[in-house]
Design an enzyme around this catalytic site. Structure first.
Site, PDB file in Angstrom:
ATOM      1  N   GLU A  51      15.256 100.302  28.296  1.00  8.32           N
ATOM      2  CA  GLU A  51      16.144  99.211  28.676  1.00  8.32           C
ATOM      3  C   GLU A  51      16.339  99.208  30.184  1.00  8.32           C
ATOM      4  O   GLU A  51      15.939 100.144  30.881  1.00  8.32           O
ATOM      5  CB  GLU A  51      17.513  99.387  28.003  1.00  8.32           C
ATOM      6  N   ASN A  53      19.642  98.747  32.700  1.00  9.02           N
ATOM      7  CA  ASN A  53      21.082  98.586  32.863  1.00  9.02           C
ATOM      8  C   ASN A  53      21.345  97.939  34.214  1.00  9.02           C
ATOM      9  O   ASN A  53      21.026  98.505  35.255  1.00  9.02           O
ATOM     10  CB  ASN A  53      21.800  99.940  32.774  1.00  9.02           C
ATOM     11  N   ARG A  55      23.593  97.647  36.419  1.00 11.14           N
ATOM     12  CA  ARG A  55      24.858  98.139  36.976  1.00 11.14           C
ATOM     13  C   ARG A  55      24.641  99.540  37.517  1.00 11.14           C
ATOM     14  O   ARG A  55      23.619 100.169  37.299  1.00 11.14           O
ATOM     15  CB  ARG A  55      25.927  98.197  35.885  1.00 11.14           C
TER      16      ARG A  55
END
Length: 230
Positions: A51, A53, A55
């Site tokens: 994945e 992220n 942030r």
């Protein structure tokens, strides 16, 4: 629970490949600002994308210690429309860094949260030690939020130095009034499997089940540090 960078399992060739994948992904989607692309790697060093992220993540301090780049400052500059003072070619691995997430949890009771008042607090210091925390002596740890109390980060010229500094920092850390994961990290940081750098996803659960003489099915524990892709 434990993060480290660079991964002792990843060689230079694979690291460059993963960096290339992450760079192409961010560029193709025209992503701006801080983000983390995550991969898992099998025993044959085949990478698998998990994945992205979009942030800053909890383990960002080890990236900062390894690269010498202030990620929080950089993301604020980008959000403000400023340009970064460095290019991709300027980013390299300068040190080895390890982070332990110190939680208010009881490692002897399946990591049950341990809210309460911190009666005594001594934080570690010295060369190669960084502490990110909000707690203070007299602070009451509430039962309503994440149990993370502090992030303990060490860094050194190589992995061995970072580990030795983490051992020292954990010995210096005193948090009384609530149960914490500090004793567990003291045990884990000296374990032969961790020292070998050959730990893997699921190893922690197997280690705890053997230690506590319970089955894997009856064990529920947060395990993030077992990824070989960091």
């Amino acid at each position: 629970m434990i993060e480290e960078s660079p991964s002792p399992f990843i060689d230079i060739k694979l690291r460059k490949k993963l960096q290339k994948y992450a760079y192409r992904l961010a560029k193709n989607i025209k992503y701006l600002n801080a983000g983390t692309v995550e991969f898992l790697v099998d025993k044959d060093r085949n990478p698998y994308f998990i994945e992205m992220n979009t942030r800053i993540q909890v383990e960002h301090p080890i990236t900062e210690m390894v690269t010498g780049i202030d990620l929080v400052k950089s993301q604020i500059l980008i959000a403000s429309g400023e340009k970064l003072s460095f290019a991709q070619k300027d980013i390299g691995i300068q040190t080895h860094s390890i982070e332990c997430r110190i939680n208010a949890e009881d490692p002897d009771n399946n990591f049950l949260p341990s809210p309460g008042k911190i009666e005594k607090l001594i934080l570690p210091s010295g060369p190669g030690v960084r502490v990110d925390t909000y707690i203070y002596e007299g602070y009451s740890v509430p039962p309503y939020y994440d149990s993370l109390l502090m992030k303990l980060i060490t860094y050194g010229r190589d992995r061995q130095e970072a580990i030795e500094r983490m051992k020292r920092a954990l010995e210096e850390t005193v948090i009384e009034g609530v149960k914490t994961t500090v004793p567990f990290y003291k045990e884990l940081i000296s374990h032969p499997v961790f020292l070998s750098g050959r730990y893997y996803v699921g190893w922690l659960e197997k280690y705890l089940s053997k230690k506590n003489n319970i089955s894997d099915e009856n064990l529920s524990v947060k395990s993030r540090g077992g990824k070989n892709g960091k």
